[in-house]
Design a protein around this motif. Structure first.
Motif, short mmCIF file in Angstrom:
data_model
loop_
_atom_site.label_atom_id
_atom_site.label_comp_id
_atom_site.label_asym_id
_atom_site.label_seq_id
_atom_site.Cartn_x
_atom_site.Cartn_y
_atom_site.Cartn_z
N SER A 13 -1.12 -0.95 -5.59
CA SER A 13 -1.24 -0.57 -6.99
C SER A 13 -2.40 0.37 -7.27
N THR A 14 -3.44 0.30 -6.47
CA THR A 14 -4.62 1.12 -6.75
C THR A 14 -5.07 1.86 -5.49
N LEU A 15 -4.13 2.29 -4.71
CA LEU A 15 -4.46 2.92 -3.43
C LEU A 15 -5.43 4.08 -3.58
N ARG A 16 -5.11 4.98 -4.49
CA ARG A 16 -5.91 6.19 -4.63
C ARG A 16 -7.36 5.85 -4.92
N GLN A 17 -7.59 4.98 -5.91
CA GLN A 17 -8.95 4.65 -6.31
C GLN A 17 -9.65 3.82 -5.25
N GLN A 18 -8.94 2.88 -4.65
CA GLN A 18 -9.58 2.03 -3.64
C GLN A 18 -10.00 2.84 -2.41
N ILE A 19 -9.16 3.77 -2.01
CA ILE A 19 -9.51 4.60 -0.86
C ILE A 19 -10.70 5.49 -1.21
N ALA A 20 -10.68 6.08 -2.40
CA ALA A 20 -11.81 6.92 -2.82
C ALA A 20 -13.09 6.10 -2.87
N ASP A 21 -13.03 4.89 -3.43
CA ASP A 21 -14.22 4.04 -3.51
C ASP A 21 -14.71 3.64 -2.12
N ALA A 22 -13.77 3.31 -1.23
CA ALA A 22 -14.16 2.89 0.11
C ALA A 22 -14.84 4.03 0.88
#
Length: 257
Positions: A13-22
């Motif tokens: 559901s939040t792949l884009r943001q989670q990857i950017a944050d990681a």
């Protein structure tokens, strides 16, 4: 390839943001070094996801100035210079000083520390500052970065508008990206990281903008002094070297970013 923790599970559901944050955390922790290159495919394999959200996340980080896109090689971590760091501090100082002037001149009449909404917001900021102070005094730069970024973002959101908040947050992230690679070279960071967060909140709660301005100016001056000592090939002892001839710096003076 970035990271050393192996396969990481990320919810769809939040792949884009989670990857950017990681990936931002990897850069801030110094595990992704300036100039390090990687491809969309490598990141997608690391997180076990498709290429599309990875590419979107990397484009987002490029827009924030943390990555450079290379048409043929993929992406690399942006390399900031000492001049860049000085420019970041100058830019954020101008904005913060303008905010202090507006507060002192009554242009922020709606921001009254005694009002319940503002008082509650400042109490939350102060708690964040207390956590940042603990991490700073312990020399835990990884924990400090997280709390420090939240502290400044929340503090500015009380006294500024959303555009200023986002602008200053981006500058602080970039400042930490530059500073952390040098800080990691110091064997012991205890007592060298800025820990005057609550003093700044207390000054603004009293609407004492003169004291608040003095705290921020001292913070910026010593930040520059330390980073210049580190980037000149030293051990970050610029202020300490001075203290051999003069009085020792105040607690928390040798600080970054």
């Amino acid at each position: 390839m970035p990271g050393s923790s192996g396969h990481v599970t990320v919810t769809r559901s939040t792949l884009r943001q989670q990857i950017a944050d990681a990936l931002r955390d990897e850069v801030l922790a110094g595990r992704l070094q300036p100039g390090q290159e990687f491809t969309v495919k490598e990141i997608a394999e690391q997180y076990g996801v498709s290429a599309t959200p990875v590419r979107e996340a990397l484009v987002d980080l490029s827009a924030q100035g943390l990555l450079d896109a290379d048409q043929h090689r993929g992406f690399r971590v942006h390399e900031y210079s000492g001049d860049d760091f000085r420019g970041m501090i100058e830019a954020r100082s101008l904005v913060i000083d303008g905010m202090f002037h507006a507060l002192a001149d009554g242009h922020l009449a709606e921001v009254r520390p005694e009002e319940p909404r503002v008082a509650a917001a400042l109490a939350g900021v102060r708690r964040r500052g207390e956590e940042a102070q603990r991490a700073a005094l312990a020399g835990d730069v990884t924990v400090l970065i997280g709390y420090d970024l939240r502290f400044w973002r929340e503090l500015v959101s009380v006294f500024g508008n959303p555009y200023l908040t986002d602008f200053l947050h981006r500058l602080r992230v970039q400042g930490w990206v530059y500073a952390v690679q040098h800080l990691r070279r110091l064997p012991d960071l205890r007592g060298r990281l800025w820990s005057e967060h609550t003093a700044l909140v207390d000054a603004l709660t009293r609407r004492d903008t003169d004291s608040a301005r003095a705290i921020v100016e001292a913070y910026n001056a010593h930040s520059l002094s330390l980073v210049e000592g580190l980037t000149d090939g030293g051990t970050g002892k610029g202020p300490a070297q001075r203290s051999a001839r003069q009085e020792p710096p105040a607690p928390g003076a040798d600080t970054l970013p």
